[in-house]
Design an enzyme around this catalytic site. Sequence first.
Site, PDB file in Angstrom:
ATOM      1  N   ALA A   1      -0.387   1.236  -1.540  1.00 19.93           N
ATOM      2  CA  ALA A   1      -0.352   2.661  -1.208  1.00 19.93           C
ATOM      3  C   ALA A   1      -1.258   2.948  -0.023  1.00 19.93           C
ATOM      4  O   ALA A   1      -1.787   2.032   0.600  1.00 19.93           O
ATOM      5  CB  ALA A   1      -0.759   3.477  -2.428  1.00 19.93           C
ATOM      6  N   ASN A   2      -1.457   4.199   0.292  1.00 16.58           N
ATOM      7  CA  ASN A   2      -2.372   4.579   1.369  1.00 16.58           C
ATOM      8  C   ASN A   2      -3.125   5.840   0.958  1.00 16.58           C
ATOM      9  O   ASN A   2      -2.881   6.393  -0.107  1.00 16.58           O
ATOM     10  CB  ASN A   2      -1.597   4.762   2.679  1.00 16.58           C
ATOM     11  CG  ASN A   2      -0.561   5.859   2.575  1.00 16.58           C
ATOM     12  OD1 ASN A   2      -0.898   7.030   2.439  1.00 16.58           O
ATOM     13  ND2 ASN A   2       0.715   5.471   2.596  1.00 16.58           N
ATOM     14  N   ARG A   3      -4.019   6.290   1.797  1.00 12.50           N
ATOM     15  CA  ARG A   3      -4.935   7.366   1.423  1.00 12.50           C
ATOM     16  C   ARG A   3      -4.425   8.777   1.686  1.00 12.50           C
ATOM     17  O   ARG A   3      -5.177   9.733   1.585  1.00 12.50           O
ATOM     18  CB  ARG A   3      -6.268   7.189   2.151  1.00 12.50           C
ATOM     19  CG  ARG A   3      -7.028   5.959   1.726  1.00 12.50           C
ATOM     20  CD  ARG A   3      -8.441   5.963   2.298  1.00 12.50           C
ATOM     21  NE  ARG A   3      -9.105   4.711   2.022  1.00 12.50           N
ATOM     22  CZ  ARG A   3      -9.689   4.423   0.859  1.00 12.50           C
ATOM     23  NH1 ARG A   3      -9.694   5.310  -0.116  1.00 12.50           N
ATOM     24  NH2 ARG A   3     -10.259   3.254   0.686  1.00 12.50           N
ATOM     25  N   SER A   4      -3.152   8.930   2.043  1.00  6.16           N
ATOM     26  CA  SER A   4      -2.662  10.286   2.325  1.00  6.16           C
ATOM     27  C   SER A   4      -2.571  11.099   1.040  1.00  6.16           C
ATOM     28  O   SER A   4      -1.985  10.663   0.056  1.00  6.16           O
ATOM     29  CB  SER A   4      -1.291  10.217   2.991  1.00  6.16           C
ATOM     30  OG  SER A   4      -0.816  11.522   3.180  1.00  6.16           O
TER      31      SER A   4
END
Length: 238
Positions: A29-32
Amino acid sequence: AVLRDLVGRRVVVTAGGTREAIDPVRFLANRSSGRQGVALAHAAAARGADVTLIAANVDLETPPGARRIDVESAAQLAAAVHEAAAAAPDLLIMAAAVADFTPASRAEAKIKKSGDDGAPALELVRTQDILRTLVSDRTALRDADPGAGTGLIVGFAAETGDASTSPLEHARAKARSKGADLLVLNDVSTGVFGAADNAVRILDAAGEIVAEAAGDKTVVSHTVLDEVVRRLAPVPWD
Ligand code: C5P
């Protein structure tokens, strides 16, 4: 009072960050957080637009009046965006952070540790660059019919810069290569993820800065929409 300058306009906004499954319990995943995308959807609806929010793992309320489509992976996001784009919206804003890579295969069962201290290798493959595909689809539409493909496309670029190249230089190159009408540069070296505030520079397709905004993600959204409104084709008369 907010200017109702998007009445009669159909707007699609992507928000959040995609998740790429490794096995039934794990993902990349990513931090958005989706806050900027949701703020854009909110602002567009407040200005009178008919808004569709395509939300990738967004744990935030849907803006009043907006239609919401929830997705998880980059492939699901791509499918939802292309379906929405087929209805020829006036504006498409790609604020979501889309995975550039996804596991080559998803394990059916949870990947287990084996006796020794070895670890599995994770093979990744590229995902579709949705923004680039949208732009090239639009070019094909325009080539076939000069009256078609009039919708605007706005991209985001989350940049940190590195030793040799600044965030702005990275964004200028991206603006020129992606071909979106506007590219919103988010300097993420300062920790904007999940925050209420943001600071952006808005570039046109030539990579020139056309506006800057700093502050609340709502303020930033309205600045982006101001630049959009300047560039929208006039609403045709009946
Ligand atoms: O190349 P980069 O990922 O930095 O570009 C960011 C922009 O491209 C964002 O608007 C993002 O939504 C979009 N993007 C996309 N598909 C991808 C990766 C990014 O549409 N696979």
